[in-house]
Write a protein that holds these residues in place. Structure first.
Motif, PDB file in Angstrom:
ATOM      1  N   ASN A   1      32.447  14.137  30.415  1.00 31.13           N
ATOM      2  CA  ASN A   1      31.725  14.216  31.695  1.00 31.13           C
ATOM      3  C   ASN A   1      30.828  15.455  31.706  1.00 31.13           C
ATOM      4  N   GLN A   2      31.046  16.409  32.620  1.00 28.58           N
ATOM      5  CA  GLN A   2      30.141  17.553  32.731  1.00 28.58           C
ATOM      6  C   GLN A   2      30.345  18.586  31.629  1.00 28.58           C
ATOM      7  N   PHE A   3      31.470  18.521  30.911  1.00 31.46           N
ATOM      8  CA  PHE A   3      31.757  19.515  29.888  1.00 31.46           C
ATOM      9  C   PHE A   3      31.120  19.109  28.558  1.00 31.46           C
ATOM     10  N   THR A   4      30.317  20.008  28.015  1.00 33.60           N
ATOM     11  CA  THR A   4      29.680  19.776  26.721  1.00 33.60           C
ATOM     12  C   THR A   4      30.224  20.761  25.704  1.00 33.60           C
ATOM     13  N   ILE A   5      30.824  20.239  24.668  1.00 33.77           N
ATOM     14  CA  ILE A   5      31.370  21.058  23.580  1.00 33.77           C
ATOM     15  C   ILE A   5      30.394  20.966  22.419  1.00 33.77           C
ATOM     16  N   ASN A   6      29.769  22.079  22.090  1.00 27.41           N
ATOM     17  CA  ASN A   6      28.711  22.088  21.092  1.00 27.41           C
ATOM     18  C   ASN A   6      29.244  22.230  19.674  1.00 27.41           C
ATOM     19  N   LYS A   7      28.641  21.459  18.786  1.00 27.06           N
ATOM     20  CA  LYS A   7      28.911  21.518  17.345  1.00 27.06           C
ATOM     21  C   LYS A   7      30.406  21.466  17.008  1.00 27.06           C
TER      22      LYS A   7
ATOM     23  N   PHE B   1      40.725  17.761  33.446  1.00 28.68           N
ATOM     24  CA  PHE B   1      40.309  18.807  32.514  1.00 28.68           C
ATOM     25  C   PHE B   1      39.752  19.993  33.287  1.00 28.68           C
ATOM     26  N   LYS B   2      40.196  21.188  32.933  1.00 32.87           N
ATOM     27  CA  LYS B   2      39.607  22.428  33.456  1.00 32.87           C
ATOM     28  C   LYS B   2      39.472  23.397  32.282  1.00 32.87           C
TER      29      LYS B   2
END
Length: 445
Positions: A257-263, A308-309
């Motif tokens: 959702n709003q959380f973006t985990i990069n690479k 998720f937090k």
């Protein structure tokens, strides 16, 4: 510390044996139960009493029934009750192995008690997480806890908290994301998106708190789940019928959702492995502990949702083992340590009235049991491979530090330092000592 997961997926199919429902309960006057845990290699280890014996279990969101596979330390006192012999088949083409199905066992997790817990006891030595984690592990537990409680998993503070679902009240949280869960064979799946080669791809992922990796994806060109040009072949873990291999790389992003985990790091297991574990045809992969530990979670199987937090680990960079070595704990050995004591003796001469000082040297030899660490696998074309390190070598020292004075995670952490770092290894091979030097290099450079 990062060590590949032990694969016991095939054992999860044992859920068809357990048709009768048993439940964990807290006393009515207890609103919730807090249980501190160890986080080792991205997986959660919790204390559990089984028939009065204190054991340590891995908490896995997907496993259906508890599995005990390393109860040697409690073999004299742990009673496997009401047992019957069964045969189960491991991952791959290996033979069936012996196991026991045991019912009406007493499990106690904090103050939560189940007096009718079914478990499976497996005696095959290959099903043993202790060498991978460097600490004794007695079994795995999962679904039976999650079905009876709303479970808070606080990775940041290292505790879980069990709540009675009928008394739990959700708090408003603007910084949280709540996702629906979908269940297949008592295993939870969630929907997310991955960005690969500039394309946003929807994926359905098994939520696997018992897996140490970050993310697994199953190659599927029709969905856009394809490898980039920058990847390397690697050892992913061990199954009952041998080691499991695949390809590792990084992708642009994982979106929850709003959380973006990069690479994030991604493993693509080989097709044999995929066919063995893909019981749910819509499944695209797995989200494991190296992703989950970046959040604090509320896991609610009763209402089929998860909250998720993000926590303080959210922005930690993903790093690879840059040595090519997979190391395991391999029991103990007798080590002799020499301690030299020097004492000064004062001697006075009566004739000359002079004082002389003589040194008395005393050598003490102390014998003790120390941990042994062995090279389980060497990735082809890695720095350690070209240096000449081989599978089966026993590590005696690393960068001039005695291996027996270290823990497994302290040894492995050397291999995650920045590229160019020099590693000095002294190993024992067939009774002879051999020294090696190499420099770390990222496998995706």
């Amino acid at each position: 510390m990062r060590i590949p997961k032990i694969f016991i997926y095939i054992l999860f199919t044992l859920s068809f044996y357990a048709k009768a429902q048993s439940n964990y309960k807290l006393n009515d006057n207890i609103k919730s139960q807090k249980i501190e845990f160890e986080l080792i290699n991205n997986v959660i280890l919790i204390p559990i009493e089984v028939n009065g014996v204190a054991l340590k279990f891995l908490l896995d969101t997907g496993v259906s029934k508890p599995i005990i596979f390393n109860f040697i330390k409690g073999s004299d006192s742990l009673k496997i009750l009401n047992s019957e012999k069964i045969k189960i088949k491991g991952l791959g083409d290996g033979d069936y192995i012996d196991a026991l199905r045991s019912s009406h066992n007493n499990f106690k997790i904090g103050e939560a008690i189940n007096t009718d817990q079914t478990l499976f006891a497996v005696f095959d030595s290959r099903i043993n997480l202790a060498p991978k984690l460097g600490t004794p592990i007695d079994g795995i537990i999962g679904y039976d806890i999650f079905k009876d409680f709303i479970v808070e998993i606080n990775y940041a503070s290292r505790y879980i908290r069990l709540y009675n679902p009928t008394r739990y009240k959700y708090k408003k949280c603007n910084r949280c994301e709540v996702l629906d869960l979908e269940f297949k064979d008592n295993r939870p799946y969630l929907n997310a998106n991955v960005t690969m080669q500039d394309k946003l791809v929807p994926v359905k992922l098994l939520m696997d708190s018992g897996g140490s990796d970050a993310l697994w994806l199953f190659e599927d060109k029709t969905k856009g789940l394809v490898l980039s040009d920058k990847y390397f072949e690697d050892f992913l873990g061990s199954g009952l019928s041998g080691d499991v291999y695949g390809k590792r790389t990084k992708i642009e992003a994982l979106n929850i959702n709003q959380f973006t985990i990069n690479k994030p790091k991604v493993a693509f297991p080989d097709s044999v492995m995929v066919n063995a574990v893909k019981k749910f045809k819509d499944r695209d992969g797995t989200i494991g502990g190296e992703i989950l530990k970046r959040f604090n979670l509320i896991v609610d199987y009763t209402n089929a949702k998860i909250t998720f937090k993000k926590n303080s680990s959210f922005n930690n960079a993903f790093s690879y083992n840059k040595s090519g070595l997979q190391v395991e704990h391999d029991g103990v050995r007798v080590v002799m340590e020499i301690n030299v004591e020097e004492n000064n003796a004062h001697i006075r001469s009566e004739k000359s009235n002079t004082l002389s000082v003589n040194s008395i040297v005393k050598t003490n030899r102390d014998f003790s049991l120390k941990p042994t660490f062995v090279i389980h696998n060497v990735v082809k074309n890695s720095p350690a491979y070209w240096a000449g390190v081989q599978k089966g070598d026993v590590i005696l020292s690393i960068n001039s530090k005695n291996a027996f004075d270290l823990k497994l995670n302290q040894i492995v952490n050397h291999f995650y330092k920045k590229s160019g770092t020099k590693i000095k290894l002294l190993v024992a091979r067939h009774g002879y000592e051999k020294a090696f030097e190499f420099r770390l290099k990222s496998p995706v450079e």
